[in-house]
Motif scaffolding. Structure first.
Motif, PDB file in Angstrom:
ATOM      1  N   ASP A  93      77.654  50.538   7.869  1.00  0.00           N
ATOM      2  CA  ASP A  93      76.580  49.657   8.303  1.00  0.00           C
ATOM      3  C   ASP A  93      76.148  49.975   9.736  1.00  0.00           C
ATOM      4  O   ASP A  93      74.967  50.055  10.047  1.00  0.00           O
ATOM      5  CB  ASP A  93      77.035  48.189   8.219  1.00  0.00           C
ATOM      6  N   ALA A  94      77.119  50.118  10.612  1.00  0.00           N
ATOM      7  CA  ALA A  94      76.846  50.391  12.025  1.00  0.00           C
ATOM      8  C   ALA A  94      78.106  50.996  12.625  1.00  0.00           C
ATOM      9  O   ALA A  94      79.208  50.808  12.088  1.00  0.00           O
ATOM     10  CB  ALA A  94      76.483  49.098  12.751  1.00  0.00           C
ATOM     11  N   PRO A  95      77.975  51.750  13.722  1.00  0.00           N
ATOM     12  CA  PRO A  95      79.169  52.316  14.352  1.00  0.00           C
ATOM     13  C   PRO A  95      80.161  51.220  14.745  1.00  0.00           C
ATOM     14  O   PRO A  95      79.769  50.158  15.235  1.00  0.00           O
ATOM     15  CB  PRO A  95      78.609  53.022  15.594  1.00  0.00           C
ATOM     16  N   VAL A  96      81.427  51.479  14.511  1.00  0.00           N
ATOM     17  CA  VAL A  96      82.485  50.532  14.879  1.00  0.00           C
ATOM     18  C   VAL A  96      82.806  50.694  16.357  1.00  0.00           C
ATOM     19  O   VAL A  96      82.829  51.804  16.887  1.00  0.00           O
ATOM     20  CB  VAL A  96      83.743  50.769  14.030  1.00  0.00           C
ATOM     21  N   THR A  97      83.045  49.569  17.031  1.00  0.00           N
ATOM     22  CA  THR A  97      83.382  49.584  18.452  1.00  0.00           C
ATOM     23  C   THR A  97      84.835  49.182  18.639  1.00  0.00           C
ATOM     24  O   THR A  97      85.268  48.144  18.132  1.00  0.00           O
ATOM     25  CB  THR A  97      82.481  48.619  19.245  1.00  0.00           C
ATOM     26  N   LEU A  98      85.587  49.997  19.350  1.00  0.00           N
ATOM     27  CA  LEU A  98      86.972  49.680  19.700  1.00  0.00           C
ATOM     28  C   LEU A  98      87.010  49.219  21.148  1.00  0.00           C
ATOM     29  O   LEU A  98      86.473  49.886  22.034  1.00  0.00           O
ATOM     30  CB  LEU A  98      87.870  50.911  19.537  1.00  0.00           C
ATOM     31  N   ARG A  99      87.653  48.103  21.375  1.00  0.00           N
ATOM     32  CA  ARG A  99      87.750  47.568  22.738  1.00  0.00           C
ATOM     33  C   ARG A  99      89.106  47.927  23.322  1.00  0.00           C
ATOM     34  O   ARG A  99      90.151  47.617  22.736  1.00  0.00           O
ATOM     35  CB  ARG A  99      87.573  46.055  22.723  1.00  0.00           C
ATOM     36  N   ILE A 100      89.102  48.598  24.485  1.00  0.00           N
ATOM     37  CA  ILE A 100      90.350  49.012  25.121  1.00  0.00           C
ATOM     38  C   ILE A 100      90.309  48.671  26.604  1.00  0.00           C
ATOM     39  O   ILE A 100      89.236  48.559  27.201  1.00  0.00           O
ATOM     40  CB  ILE A 100      90.623  50.517  24.925  1.00  0.00           C
ATOM     41  N   ALA A 101      91.479  48.506  27.203  1.00  0.00           N
ATOM     42  CA  ALA A 101      91.599  48.211  28.628  1.00  0.00           C
ATOM     43  C   ALA A 101      92.122  49.447  29.351  1.00  0.00           C
ATOM     44  O   ALA A 101      93.139  50.018  28.945  1.00  0.00           O
ATOM     45  CB  ALA A 101      92.537  47.027  28.857  1.00  0.00           C
ATOM     46  N   VAL A 102      91.418  49.853  30.394  1.00  0.00           N
ATOM     47  CA  VAL A 102      91.779  51.045  31.148  1.00  0.00           C
ATOM     48  C   VAL A 102      91.591  50.750  32.634  1.00  0.00           C
ATOM     49  O   VAL A 102      90.637  50.072  33.016  1.00  0.00           O
ATOM     50  CB  VAL A 102      90.907  52.264  30.745  1.00  0.00           C
ATOM     51  N   ASN A 103      92.485  51.265  33.452  1.00  0.00           N
ATOM     52  CA  ASN A 103      92.338  51.055  34.893  1.00  0.00           C
ATOM     53  C   ASN A 103      91.216  51.925  35.452  1.00  0.00           C
ATOM     54  O   ASN A 103      90.893  52.991  34.936  1.00  0.00           O
ATOM     55  CB  ASN A 103      93.656  51.340  35.624  1.00  0.00           C
ATOM     56  N   SER A 104      90.612  51.460  36.528  1.00  0.00           N
ATOM     57  CA  SER A 104      89.444  52.119  37.113  1.00  0.00           C
ATOM     58  C   SER A 104      89.737  53.555  37.532  1.00  0.00           C
ATOM     59  O   SER A 104      88.901  54.451  37.357  1.00  0.00           O
ATOM     60  CB  SER A 104      88.958  51.317  38.330  1.00  0.00           C
ATOM     61  N   ASP A 105      90.925  53.808  38.079  1.00  0.00           N
ATOM     62  CA  ASP A 105      91.240  55.158  38.549  1.00  0.00           C
ATOM     63  C   ASP A 105      91.348  56.152  37.403  1.00  0.00           C
ATOM     64  O   ASP A 105      90.996  57.324  37.551  1.00  0.00           O
ATOM     65  CB  ASP A 105      92.540  55.142  39.368  1.00  0.00           C
ATOM     66  N   SER A 106      91.835  55.706  36.247  1.00  0.00           N
ATOM     67  CA  SER A 106      91.870  56.594  35.079  1.00  0.00           C
ATOM     68  C   SER A 106      90.459  56.876  34.574  1.00  0.00           C
ATOM     69  O   SER A 106      90.135  58.007  34.186  1.00  0.00           O
ATOM     70  CB  SER A 106      92.718  55.975  33.962  1.00  0.00           C
ATOM     71  N   ILE A 107      89.619  55.854  34.570  1.00  0.00           N
ATOM     72  CA  ILE A 107      88.228  56.038  34.162  1.00  0.00           C
ATOM     73  C   ILE A 107      87.536  57.058  35.066  1.00  0.00           C
ATOM     74  O   ILE A 107      86.694  57.839  34.622  1.00  0.00           O
ATOM     75  CB  ILE A 107      87.472  54.692  34.210  1.00  0.00           C
ATOM     76  N   ALA A 108      87.903  57.068  36.346  1.00  0.00           N
ATOM     77  CA  ALA A 108      87.253  57.960  37.309  1.00  0.00           C
ATOM     78  C   ALA A 108      87.839  59.367  37.313  1.00  0.00           C
ATOM     79  O   ALA A 108      87.265  60.250  37.961  1.00  0.00           O
ATOM     80  CB  ALA A 108      87.362  57.362  38.709  1.00  0.00           C
TER      81      ALA A 108
END
Length: 294
Positions: A87-102
């Motif tokens: 129907d639509a793309p599935v979204t997974l919600r995850i928690a990540v620290n800002s420094d890892s994202i960067a």
């Protein structure tokens, strides 16, 4: 049985922050969204959404949103076997620290998204508290500094993210002409991500045996940390992946050379039997093996 259209409305309001935006996403009217949410609240005898700007879910609302996310993920797993279209793309919600994202996490996330077509919804938190988002049921997985067991989840060690205590050359000349000592640390402004961020205090204690009690600027952004340090505003702990090239260029200096701080990171993921979570875990572990200190 739970009313899943109503649950979807609750989850969409919680994610979008308003009934109007939720209505746009669901393709129905705001009035219909409100009626679905209200009917479910009346049936359960509990408030699920606190109305405001933005609207936020209550504790029970968060738990039901997590349930909806898990159901959507499991349904997506079944669709190929049932020859049903997505129907639509599935979204997974995850928690990540800002420094890892960067630093190291984007490549792992991109590999997963390219392989599966799934979408990711990131909750950005300090690495000391991301696991709490998993415990509350708000996310399906988390990068954290917490090795502790989370009920219904598995945890694997990823490696260590290295930090350097840095500032601009001008700032070092003004506040640390005689190096790092009790007096200079009490006078030099320091950067801090948020109230639970203890990296700067940990570095002062472990590298110099000193308490950190100087003035602080509160900057909840990895690149905000970096930009303010480059501008000569304060010193702070920066991921070495992004600070080391600037030190080599002379744009930043370490307060005391060769005194890095290493933070162990862990990946904790719910034990839900879904191939997408395994694919995501594999991508995260590969990315960590390539970029983090092992």
């Amino acid at each position: 049985m739970l009313d899943y259209p109503a649950l979807a409305a609750v989850a969409c309001v919680a994610r979008e922050g308003s009934f109007e935006r939720a209505a746009e996403r669901l393709g129905i009217t705001p009035s219909a969204v409100s009626q679905r949410v209200r009917a479910l609240e009346e049936r359960l005898g509990s408030i699920l959404i606190v109305r405001g700007q933005p609207c936020v879910a209550t504790d029970l609302g968060h738990r039901l949103c997590a349930h909806v996310d898990q159901v959507q993920l499991l349904e997506a797993e079944l669709r190929p076997a049932l020859a049903l279209p997505m129907d639509a793309p599935v979204t997974l919600r995850i928690a990540v620290n800002s420094d890892s994202i960067a630093t190291w996490f984007p490549q792992a996330a991109a590999d997963f998204a390219r392989t599966t077509g799934y979408l990711l919804d990131f909750m950005i938190e300090d690495e000391e508290v991301t696991a709490n988002r998993l415990r509350s049921g708000e996310v399906l997985a988390a990068v954290s500094a917490d090795p502790g067991a989370v009920q219904g989840c598995k945890t694997v060690e990823l490696g260590s993210l290295e930090y350097q205590a840095c500032c601009s050359p001008d700032f070092a000349a003004r506040y640390f002409p005689d190096g790092v000592n009790e007096e200079s640390l009490s006078l030099a402004p320091c950067l801090r991500f948020e109230r639970r961020d203890g990296l700067q205090a940990r570095w002062a204690r472990e590298s110099h045996g000193l308490a950190l009690n100087g003035p602080m600027h509160w900057v909840p952004s990895t690149y905000g940390f970096l930009n303010f340090a480059l501008a000569g505003m304060a010193w702070g702990m920066h991921p070495a992946m992004i600070s080391r090239p600037l030190v080599e260029q002379g744009l930043l200096v370490e307060l005391t050379p060769d005194t890095p701080l290493r933070v162990k990171l862990y990946w904790t993921v719910t034990r839900l039997h879904a191939s997408a979570l395994k694919t995501l875990t594999d991508a995260v572990r590969r990315g960590a093996a390539e970029k983090l200190l092992q």
